[in-house]
Design an enzyme around this catalytic site. Structure first.
Site, PDB file in Angstrom:
ATOM      1  N   HIS A   1       0.804  -1.223   0.000  1.00  0.00           N
ATOM      2  CA  HIS A   1       0.000   0.000   0.000  1.00  0.00           C
ATOM      3  C   HIS A   1       0.842   1.281   0.000  1.00  0.00           C
ATOM      4  O   HIS A   1       0.788   2.084  -0.925  1.00  0.00           O
ATOM      5  CB  HIS A   1      -0.916   0.021   1.231  1.00  0.00           C
ATOM      6  CG  HIS A   1      -1.760  -1.189   1.401  1.00  0.00           C
ATOM      7  ND1 HIS A   1      -2.892  -1.424   0.639  1.00  0.00           N
ATOM      8  CD2 HIS A   1      -1.661  -2.238   2.266  1.00  0.00           C
ATOM      9  CE1 HIS A   1      -3.448  -2.563   1.024  1.00  0.00           C
ATOM     10  NE2 HIS A   1      -2.721  -3.072   2.009  1.00  0.00           N
ATOM     11  N   ASP A   2       1.571   1.497   1.089  1.00  0.00           N
ATOM     12  CA  ASP A   2       2.160   2.815   1.347  1.00  0.00           C
ATOM     13  C   ASP A   2       3.226   3.253   0.340  1.00  0.00           C
ATOM     14  O   ASP A   2       3.304   4.446   0.015  1.00  0.00           O
ATOM     15  CB  ASP A   2       2.722   2.865   2.768  1.00  0.00           C
ATOM     16  CG  ASP A   2       1.634   2.704   3.818  1.00  0.00           C
ATOM     17  OD1 ASP A   2       0.456   2.969   3.498  1.00  0.00           O
ATOM     18  OD2 ASP A   2       1.944   2.303   4.956  1.00  0.00           O
TER      19      ASP A   2
END
Length: 311
Positions: free
Chosen positions: A240-241
Site C-alpha cells: 500500500h504505502d
C-alpha cells in the site's frame, strides 16, 4: 532540484518500505518524519521510525511523535497484520538517536515555516497529525504543495465492508484533510491492491544482497503471511504505502482521475468510507487526484532499482 517532502507514517511493514524507497531517491528531500498512531500504538510506531532511520543511516532527519489517539474515538491498531512490534519479522537495529523534543505538529509547522518553497506532505497512516496541523496552523496552508495519502477506496474496504483501515481509524481527521482546500492525492485500495508483491519479487529483492534489501525481503515475508488468507483472493501482498512515494517518483506508471472525495464520519455501516463522486453527481469541484491503477511490473522494477542504492 529535489522535491521537499515530509512523511507522516505509522510503521508498519509497508510504511517502512515507503521510507526505504523515499530515502533511496535523490529526487526527494525528506525534511522530517513524524509518527502517527495506527498500525501499532504511538510509542511503537515512533520507535519503528527511529529503528528504520537508524538502519538507513539517516539520523540527520528530524523525527517527532504525534497524537496518541484519533480526534474523536479510541485508537484502533492492526497488530494482527503487523505483529506485536509493528515491524515483526526481521531483526532491526535499536534506535541510535532520539526524537526531537517537540510534537509532530510542531515539527511539521517548523519545517513549513522555514522552507523557502512549498512542501509535499506524505501521510501513510491515519490523518490525525495532518488534521491537527491544518487546524492549528491555517497560516501555513499555503506552504503545503499537496497532501499525498495512502487511504480509502472507491469500492470495497479492508477493515470494515466499506472502509479502509487508515481512514476508519480517524474518519474526522481524514474529512478535514479532504475538505481543506489543499490538493489531495489518494492512493487507495483501488490502486494498492494492484501493487501486489509476489513471492518471486521478494526473492528478487533478497538477491540484491545488501543489508537493506535483505530486511525488506524479510519484512515482506512476514507481511505476506497475513495476506495468504483466502478471503482476500490475493496472489501476493498489496504494498500500500510505497505507492505514495512511487507516484511522486514516477507518476506516469499510475492511472489517475480527478474527483471530489468526502469521508463518511457517522454512518452505521459506512463510517470511514471515502465517498468518491465518480459521475460528478454532487456538483462539487474535484478535490482529489485518485489513483486507480498501476503498472505493477514498473512498480516492482522501481523498488528493485532503489534497493540497489543501499549496496
Amino acid at each position: 532540484m529535489a522535491l521537499p517532502i515530509m512523511i507522516d507514517c505509522d510503521p508498519g511493514h509497508d510504511d517502512a518500505i515507503a521510507l526505504v524507497l523515499a530515502l533511496a531517491s535523490p529526487e526527494l528531500e525528506v525534511k522530517a518524519v513524524t509518527a502517527s498512531a495506527g498500525n501499532q500504538t504511538p510509542e511503537k510506531t515512533l520507535r519503528n521510525v527511529l529503528r528504520m532511520l537508524t538502519l538507513l543511516n539517516r539520523p540527520d532527519i528530524p523525527v517527532a511523535g504525534g497524537a496518541w489517539k484519533p480526534l474523536m474515538r479510541d485508537l484502533i491498531i492492526a497488530d494482527n497484520v503487523h505483529g506485536e512490534s509493528g515491524l515483526d519479522g526481521p531483526s532491526l537495529p535499536e534506535p541510535a538517536f532520539a526524537p526531537q523534543n517537540c510534537t509532530a505538529v510542531e515539527l511539521m509547522a517548523s519545517v513549513l515555516r522555514e522552507s523557502q518553497e512549498s512542501v509535499t506532505l506524505v501521510a501513510t497512516g491515519p490523518q490525525t497529525n495532518v488534521a491537527l496541523l491544518l487546524a492549528s496552523h491555517p497560516e501555513l496552508h499555503a506552504k503545503i504543495a499537496r497532501i499525498v495519502i495512502m487511504g480509502g477506496a472507491m469500492g470495497l474496504g479492508n477493515w470494515q465492508p466499506a472502509a479502509e483501515f487508515n481512514i476508519y481509524v480517524d474518519p474526522q481527521a481524514a474529512e478535514m484533510v479532504f475538505q481543506s482546500g489543499i490538493p489531495v492525492v489518494m492512493a487507495g485500495l483501488d490502486v494498492t491492491h494492484r501493487a501486489q508483491i509476489l513471492p518471486a519479487d521478494i526473492e528478487r529483492f533478497r538477491q540484491i544482497g545488501n543489508p537493506v534489501s535483505t530486511i525488506v525481503a524479510e519484512l515482506l515475508d512476514f507481511f505476506m503471511a497475513y495476506h495468504k488468507d483466502e478471503k482476500w483472493g490475493f496472489d501476493g501482498a498489496p504494498l500500500h504505502d510505497p505507492c505514495t512515494i512511487a507516484w511522486l517518483l514516477k507518476p506516469e506508471i499510475f492511472t489517475t482521475i480527478e474527483r471530489w472525495v468526502g469521508v463518511e464520519t457517522e454512518g452505521k455501516y459506512t463510517q470511514g468510507m471515502t465517498v468518491v463522486d465518480y459521475y460528478h453527481l454532487t456538483g462539487n469541484r474535484p478535490n482529489t487526484t485518485l489513483m486507480l491503477d498501476v503498472d505493477r511490473e514498473a512498480f516492482v522494477d522501481l523498488l528493485a532499482q532503489r534497493l540497489a542504492f543501499y549496496a
